[in-house]
Design an enzyme around this catalytic site. Structure first.
Site, PDB file in Angstrom:
ATOM      1  N   GLY A  47       0.948  -1.173   0.049  1.00  0.00           N
ATOM      2  CA  GLY A  47       0.111   0.258  -0.018  1.00  0.00           C
ATOM      3  C   GLY A  47       0.951   1.155   0.008  1.00  0.00           C
TER       4      GLY A  47
ATOM      5  N   SER B 251       5.544  -5.335  -1.576  1.00  0.00           N
ATOM      6  CA  SER B 251       5.722  -4.086  -1.767  1.00  0.00           C
ATOM      7  C   SER B 251       5.932  -2.983  -0.601  1.00  0.00           C
ATOM      8  CB  SER B 251       4.118  -3.680  -2.517  1.00  0.00           C
ATOM      9  OG  SER B 251       4.219  -2.412  -3.063  1.00  0.00           O
ATOM     10  N   ALA B 252       5.033  -2.361  -0.286  1.00  0.00           N
ATOM     11  CA  ALA B 252       5.644  -1.511   0.910  1.00  0.00           C
ATOM     12  C   ALA B 252       5.983  -2.027   2.242  1.00  0.00           C
ATOM     13  CB  ALA B 252       4.388  -0.631   1.379  1.00  0.00           C
TER      14      ALA B 252
ATOM     15  N   HIS C 131       8.534  -3.206  -7.369  1.00  0.00           N
ATOM     16  CA  HIS C 131       7.781  -2.812  -8.910  1.00  0.00           C
ATOM     17  C   HIS C 131       8.665  -2.151  -9.756  1.00  0.00           C
ATOM     18  CE1 HIS C 131       4.035  -3.740  -6.709  1.00  0.00           C
ATOM     19  NE2 HIS C 131       4.289  -2.871  -5.651  1.00  0.00           N
TER      20      HIS C 131
ATOM     21  N   GLU D  12       8.228  -6.901 -11.226  1.00  0.00           N
ATOM     22  CA  GLU D  12       7.019  -7.509 -10.810  1.00  0.00           C
ATOM     23  C   GLU D  12       7.183  -9.250 -10.820  1.00  0.00           C
ATOM     24  OE1 GLU D  12       3.757  -5.138 -10.608  1.00  0.00           O
ATOM     25  OE2 GLU D  12       5.384  -5.086  -9.420  1.00  0.00           O
TER      26      GLU D  12
END
Length: 243
Positions: free
Chosen positions: A86, A118-119, A155, A190
């Protein structure tokens, strides 16, 4: 130290976490009690439910950190901690506010699995300085968990030849980072992830792999199966000697 650091949680044509399900199952081993940290997104209940549904086939019991008045109190009972993706600024702000930095760091150092996407992968780094996100809130500090001594850019996107986009590419942003900092940055494309355990660090996932940036050096490409253990050199003093 046991780590599974995903560049992304959803891959094209797959459901949430489906692309890495086998790796997650292997990393969890016999772990059944997972603490999910949902603070990178606003809907904590919905986010936790999504993770619980995705991990149900693995027999994992998921508890949201937000369900306790003191979220850090839930860390001790967990076999694994998963920090979801997020907004990195919102996530880090919450980790500091709820006392989760020290609690998660201590739990992982003691041998529990840390999963990030991700985060959440950004949070495993020394700081959030290589995030892709807008600073929608201001954390009290940029300092993150420091589970690895290098930075990650999840990413990661390669420059597109002939693109009419006039903004900086991801590679240019990382070059700017290295104008001010001398810390390796691994661009995770990715569908890729890092796995750490038994003192080793390896890259896995799709063939696109990852690219490593070092200050004053040309970027180096790595494919799935690459051994990246050298990046763990100079790891923080709180790391477990068992690796």
């Amino acid at each position: 130290m046991r780590l599974l650091l995903l560049s992304n949680s959803t891959a094209p044509g797959h459901g949430y976490l489906d692309h890495a399900r086998a790796e997650i199952a292997d990393a969890l081993g016999g772990a059944r009690r997972l603490l999910f940290v949902p603070y990178a997104q606003a809907d904590h209940d919905g986010y936790t439910a999504r993770v619980a549904e995705a991990l149900a086939p693995l027999g994992v019991e998921v508890t949201g950190a937000h369900t306790a008045e003191r979220p850090a109190s839930l860390v001790d009972a967990a076999d694994a901690v998963f920090v979801g993706g997020g907004n990195s600024f919102r996530l880090l702000t919450a980790l500091h506010r709820h006392g989760l930095i020290d609690a998660i760091r201590a739990k992982v150092t003691a041998g529990a699995l840390y999963m990030g996407s991700s985060a959440g992968t950004n949070m495993a780094c020394p700081t959030l300085r290589t995030t892709n996100d807008m600073p929608i809130v201001q954390p009290p500090s940029f300092d993150a968990l420091g589970l690895v001594p290098f930075q990650i850019n999840p990413h990661y996107l390669d420059p597109v030849p002939g693109s009419t986009h006039m903004g900086e590419t991801r590679a240019q942003r990382i070059k700017e980072f290295h104008e001010e900092n001398d810390v390796p940055v691994l661009g995770l494309r990715e569908g890729t992830w890092l796995r750490a355990g038994n003192g080793r660090l390896t890259l896995a996932g799709v063939p696109a792999g990852a690219v490593l940036f070092r200050r004053g050096q040309e970027p180096v490409e790595y494919g799935p199966g690459a051994e990246l253990t050298e990046l763990l050199a100079g790891r923080p003093a709180f790391d477990s000697p068992q690796g």
